[in-house]
Motif scaffolding. Structure first.
Motif, PDB file in Angstrom:
ATOM      1  N   VAL A 137       0.809  -1.219   0.000  1.00  0.00           N
ATOM      2  CA  VAL A 137       0.000   0.000   0.000  1.00  0.00           C
ATOM      3  C   VAL A 137       0.841   1.267   0.000  1.00  0.00           C
ATOM      4  CG1 VAL A 137      -1.931  -1.128   1.153  1.00  0.00           C
ATOM      5  CG2 VAL A 137      -0.221   0.049   2.519  1.00  0.00           C
ATOM      6  N   ILE A 138       2.159   1.140   0.249  1.00  0.00           N
ATOM      7  CA  ILE A 138       3.008   2.331   0.194  1.00  0.00           C
ATOM      8  C   ILE A 138       2.953   2.952  -1.194  1.00  0.00           C
ATOM      9  CG2 ILE A 138       5.166   1.185  -0.496  1.00  0.00           C
ATOM     10  CD1 ILE A 138       4.791   4.018   2.101  1.00  0.00           C
ATOM     11  N   THR A 139       2.664   2.132  -2.217  1.00  0.00           N
ATOM     12  CA  THR A 139       2.593   2.626  -3.595  1.00  0.00           C
ATOM     13  C   THR A 139       1.527   3.715  -3.715  1.00  0.00           C
ATOM     14  OG1 THR A 139       3.220   0.422  -4.361  1.00  0.00           O
ATOM     15  CG2 THR A 139       2.335   1.934  -6.001  1.00  0.00           C
ATOM     16  N   THR A 140       0.319   3.437  -3.264  1.00  0.00           N
ATOM     17  CA  THR A 140      -0.758   4.421  -3.371  1.00  0.00           C
ATOM     18  C   THR A 140      -0.584   5.570  -2.379  1.00  0.00           C
ATOM     19  OG1 THR A 140      -2.108   2.946  -1.990  1.00  0.00           O
ATOM     20  CG2 THR A 140      -2.486   2.888  -4.356  1.00  0.00           C
ATOM     21  N   ILE A 141       0.092   5.306  -1.256  1.00  0.00           N
ATOM     22  CA  ILE A 141       0.383   6.383  -0.317  1.00  0.00           C
ATOM     23  C   ILE A 141       1.260   7.434  -0.980  1.00  0.00           C
ATOM     24  CG2 ILE A 141       1.603   6.991   1.807  1.00  0.00           C
ATOM     25  CD1 ILE A 141       0.702   4.306   2.967  1.00  0.00           C
ATOM     26  N   LEU A 142       2.288   6.987  -1.682  1.00  0.00           N
ATOM     27  CA  LEU A 142       3.208   7.915  -2.342  1.00  0.00           C
ATOM     28  C   LEU A 142       2.514   8.655  -3.480  1.00  0.00           C
ATOM     29  CD1 LEU A 142       6.476   5.779  -2.389  1.00  0.00           C
ATOM     30  CD2 LEU A 142       5.739   7.495  -0.725  1.00  0.00           C
ATOM     31  N   CYS A 143       1.647   7.950  -4.204  1.00  0.00           N
ATOM     32  CA  CYS A 143       0.868   8.618  -5.258  1.00  0.00           C
ATOM     33  C   CYS A 143       0.004   9.718  -4.664  1.00  0.00           C
ATOM     34  CB  CYS A 143      -0.024   7.606  -5.968  1.00  0.00           C
ATOM     35  SG  CYS A 143       0.856   6.338  -6.892  1.00  0.00           S
ATOM     36  N   ALA A 144      -0.634   9.410  -3.546  1.00  0.00           N
ATOM     37  CA  ALA A 144      -1.521  10.382  -2.906  1.00  0.00           C
ATOM     38  C   ALA A 144      -0.756  11.588  -2.381  1.00  0.00           C
ATOM     39  CB  ALA A 144      -2.297   9.714  -1.773  1.00  0.00           C
ATOM     40  N   LEU A 145       0.526  11.411  -2.097  1.00  0.00           N
ATOM     41  CA  LEU A 145       1.373  12.514  -1.648  1.00  0.00           C
ATOM     42  C   LEU A 145       1.944  13.298  -2.830  1.00  0.00           C
ATOM     43  CD1 LEU A 145       3.274  10.765   1.287  1.00  0.00           C
ATOM     44  CD2 LEU A 145       1.489  12.514   1.464  1.00  0.00           C
ATOM     45  N   ASN A 146       1.445  12.971  -4.015  1.00  0.00           N
ATOM     46  CA  ASN A 146       1.777  13.700  -5.231  1.00  0.00           C
ATOM     47  C   ASN A 146       3.207  13.464  -5.721  1.00  0.00           C
ATOM     48  OD1 ASN A 146       0.782  15.264  -7.349  1.00  0.00           O
ATOM     49  ND2 ASN A 146       1.675  17.144  -6.528  1.00  0.00           N
ATOM     50  N   TYR A 147       3.749  12.274  -5.414  1.00  0.00           N
ATOM     51  CA  TYR A 147       5.006  11.869  -6.035  1.00  0.00           C
ATOM     52  C   TYR A 147       4.683  11.130  -7.337  1.00  0.00           C
ATOM     53  CZ  TYR A 147       7.467  12.869  -1.655  1.00  0.00           C
ATOM     54  OH  TYR A 147       7.993  13.488  -0.549  1.00  0.00           O
ATOM     55  N   LYS A 148       5.516  11.308  -8.341  1.00  0.00           N
ATOM     56  CA  LYS A 148       5.377  10.544  -9.575  1.00  0.00           C
ATOM     57  C   LYS A 148       5.942   9.161  -9.302  1.00  0.00           C
ATOM     58  CE  LYS A 148       5.804  14.626 -12.535  1.00  0.00           C
ATOM     59  NZ  LYS A 148       6.634  15.323 -13.563  1.00  0.00           N
ATOM     60  N   THR A 149       5.048   8.185  -9.204  1.00  0.00           N
ATOM     61  CA  THR A 149       5.419   6.875  -8.679  1.00  0.00           C
ATOM     62  C   THR A 149       5.378   5.801  -9.751  1.00  0.00           C
ATOM     63  OG1 THR A 149       4.420   7.548  -6.571  1.00  0.00           O
ATOM     64  CG2 THR A 149       4.952   5.219  -6.844  1.00  0.00           C
ATOM     65  N   TRP A 150       6.466   5.039  -9.826  1.00  0.00           N
ATOM     66  CA  TRP A 150       6.533   3.851 -10.660  1.00  0.00           C
ATOM     67  C   TRP A 150       6.538   2.630  -9.748  1.00  0.00           C
ATOM     68  CZ3 TRP A 150       8.129   8.407 -12.371  1.00  0.00           C
ATOM     69  CH2 TRP A 150       8.073   8.702 -13.740  1.00  0.00           C
ATOM     70  N   GLY A 151       5.880   1.555 -10.180  1.00  0.00           N
ATOM     71  CA  GLY A 151       5.930   0.307  -9.446  1.00  0.00           C
ATOM     72  C   GLY A 151       6.555  -0.767 -10.310  1.00  0.00           C
ATOM     73  N   LEU A 152       7.436  -1.567  -9.719  1.00  0.00           N
ATOM     74  CA  LEU A 152       8.093  -2.660 -10.430  1.00  0.00           C
ATOM     75  C   LEU A 152       7.885  -3.952  -9.661  1.00  0.00           C
ATOM     76  CD1 LEU A 152      10.132  -3.492 -12.767  1.00  0.00           C
ATOM     77  CD2 LEU A 152      11.920  -3.238 -11.022  1.00  0.00           C
ATOM     78  N   ASP A 153       7.448  -4.988 -10.365  1.00  0.00           N
ATOM     79  CA  ASP A 153       7.258  -6.286  -9.716  1.00  0.00           C
ATOM     80  C   ASP A 153       7.305  -7.369 -10.776  1.00  0.00           C
ATOM     81  OD1 ASP A 153       5.996  -8.569  -8.122  1.00  0.00           O
ATOM     82  OD2 ASP A 153       5.886  -6.933  -6.673  1.00  0.00           O
ATOM     83  N   ILE A 154       7.723  -8.568 -10.366  1.00  0.00           N
ATOM     84  CA  ILE A 154       7.731  -9.684 -11.316  1.00  0.00           C
ATOM     85  C   ILE A 154       6.312 -10.191 -11.563  1.00  0.00           C
ATOM     86  CG2 ILE A 154      10.089 -10.403 -10.788  1.00  0.00           C
ATOM     87  CD1 ILE A 154       8.917 -12.563  -8.969  1.00  0.00           C
ATOM     88  N   LYS A 155       5.407  -9.860 -10.637  1.00  0.00           N
ATOM     89  CA  LYS A 155       3.991 -10.196 -10.821  1.00  0.00           C
ATOM     90  C   LYS A 155       3.256  -9.012 -11.442  1.00  0.00           C
ATOM     91  CE  LYS A 155       3.726 -11.048  -6.440  1.00  0.00           C
ATOM     92  NZ  LYS A 155       3.218 -11.379  -5.075  1.00  0.00           N
ATOM     93  N   PHE A 156       2.214  -9.311 -12.208  1.00  0.00           N
ATOM     94  CA  PHE A 156       1.414  -8.238 -12.798  1.00  0.00           C
ATOM     95  C   PHE A 156       0.576  -7.562 -11.722  1.00  0.00           C
ATOM     96  CE2 PHE A 156      -2.615  -6.813 -14.784  1.00  0.00           C
ATOM     97  CZ  PHE A 156      -2.075  -5.798 -15.569  1.00  0.00           C
ATOM     98  N   VAL A 157       0.559  -6.247 -11.746  1.00  0.00           N
ATOM     99  CA  VAL A 157      -0.215  -5.470 -10.770  1.00  0.00           C
ATOM    100  C   VAL A 157      -1.225  -4.608 -11.529  1.00  0.00           C
ATOM    101  CG1 VAL A 157      -0.126  -3.731  -8.956  1.00  0.00           C
ATOM    102  CG2 VAL A 157       1.735  -5.397  -9.165  1.00  0.00           C
ATOM    103  N   PRO A 158      -2.491  -4.975 -11.507  1.00  0.00           N
ATOM    104  CA  PRO A 158      -3.515  -4.244 -12.272  1.00  0.00           C
ATOM    105  C   PRO A 158      -3.997  -2.996 -11.550  1.00  0.00           C
ATOM    106  CG  PRO A 158      -4.540  -6.094 -11.171  1.00  0.00           C
ATOM    107  CD  PRO A 158      -3.062  -6.156 -10.829  1.00  0.00           C
ATOM    108  N   LEU A 159      -3.073  -2.162 -11.127  1.00  0.00           N
ATOM    109  CA  LEU A 159      -3.426  -0.966 -10.369  1.00  0.00           C
ATOM    110  C   LEU A 159      -3.433   0.250 -11.278  1.00  0.00           C
ATOM    111  CD1 LEU A 159      -3.887   0.561  -7.677  1.00  0.00           C
ATOM    112  CD2 LEU A 159      -1.400   0.708  -7.447  1.00  0.00           C
ATOM    113  N   LYS A 160      -4.535   0.972 -11.251  1.00  0.00           N
ATOM    114  CA  LYS A 160      -4.634   2.229 -11.983  1.00  0.00           C
ATOM    115  C   LYS A 160      -4.916   3.322 -10.966  1.00  0.00           C
ATOM    116  CE  LYS A 160      -6.255   0.167 -16.310  1.00  0.00           C
ATOM    117  NZ  LYS A 160      -7.312   0.151 -17.351  1.00  0.00           N
ATOM    118  N   TYR A 161      -4.016   4.311 -10.940  1.00  0.00           N
ATOM    119  CA  TYR A 161      -4.119   5.340  -9.919  1.00  0.00           C
ATOM    120  C   TYR A 161      -3.395   6.576 -10.431  1.00  0.00           C
ATOM    121  CZ  TYR A 161      -4.809   6.817  -5.056  1.00  0.00           C
ATOM    122  OH  TYR A 161      -5.245   7.447  -3.919  1.00  0.00           O
TER     123      TYR A 161
END
Length: 225
Positions: free
Chosen positions: A64-88
């Motif tokens: 959930v740190i991913t969406t926390i950083l987005c909400a703080l208005n950082y330009k956030t990239w996520g990297l994972d070997i698994k697919f993450v269907p997150l749109k935010y």
């Protein structure tokens, strides 16, 4: 039909009561190491980076740190070997391996890896997977950029089929050869399940099975040129 309805209702009651029974006395709900890791990440990023800067979250699946950083208005990239269907808003996802990425040198202002580095390479038998991950993270981090990493910690290193647990020597080896400024924090879970800040020395007291997490803030020093 009435018999079916009665049985269905009875089955639901059994399942629900089993759920209530299994959760009774659970004192660890919500008290994993994330309760200290997430504030550590947010606090240190806000100390060093204004909003709008580019951050990479390594191992972003289910984090959930991913969406926390987005909400703080950082330009956030996520990297994972698994697919993450997150749109935010402010978020871009890339499915891939942190040991080798296609990002340009110095692309990110900060990189975050919460309880991730210890797993890199374990599944495919790459015993140096964590070292390769750190090397790549350093490559794609801008000079003066911040890297925030959390790993499990103990007085002796261990490696099993799931993760590595780091000791002092292995943490030093992980960062060996890089021109970085280091700042560490250590937290230990007490017998009530609460996470309390401790020193490296005190973190070794008690049972070898005690949960300890090392929180690492690394700042890539500016080149002399």
């Amino acid at each position: 039909m009435p018999m079916y309805t009665t049985l269905k209702k009875l089955l639901f009651q059994i399942i629900y009561r089993t759920y209530l029974w299994s959760s009774k006395g659970n004192t660890e709900f919500g008290l994993s190491e994330r309760i200290v890791e997430y504030p550590f990440v947010v606090r240190n990023l806000q100390e060093d980076l204004p909003s709008g800067k580019k951050i990479l979250v390594v191992g972003c699946a289910g984090d959930v740190i991913t969406t926390i950083l987005c909400a703080l208005n950082y330009k956030t990239w996520g990297l994972d070997i698994k697919f993450v269907p997150l749109k935010y808003p402010n978020f871009q996802f890339l499915q891939g391996d942190i040991r080798h990425t296609n990002f340009q040198d110095g692309f990110f202002d900060a990189i975050v890896a919460v309880s991730t580095i210890e797993h890199v390479g374990i599944i495919d038998g790459d015993r140096h997977g964590d070292l390769k991950a750190i090397k790549e993270m350093i490559r794609i981090l801008a000079k003066g950029g911040v890297m925030l990493i959390t790993v499990p910690y103990s007085k002796e290193k261990t490696v099993d089929s799931f993760q590595r647990v780091y000791d002092d020597r292995e943490i030093k080896n992980l960062l060996k050869g890089f021109s970085i400024e280091k700042k560490f924090e250590f937290y230990k879970q007490d017998n009530k399940g609460y996470w309390m800040q401790t020193s490296p020395k005190n973190s070794h007291s008690g049972s070898d099975l005690d949960s300890v997490v090392a929180l690492l803030k690394l700042k890539l020093l500016k080149s002399s040129g």
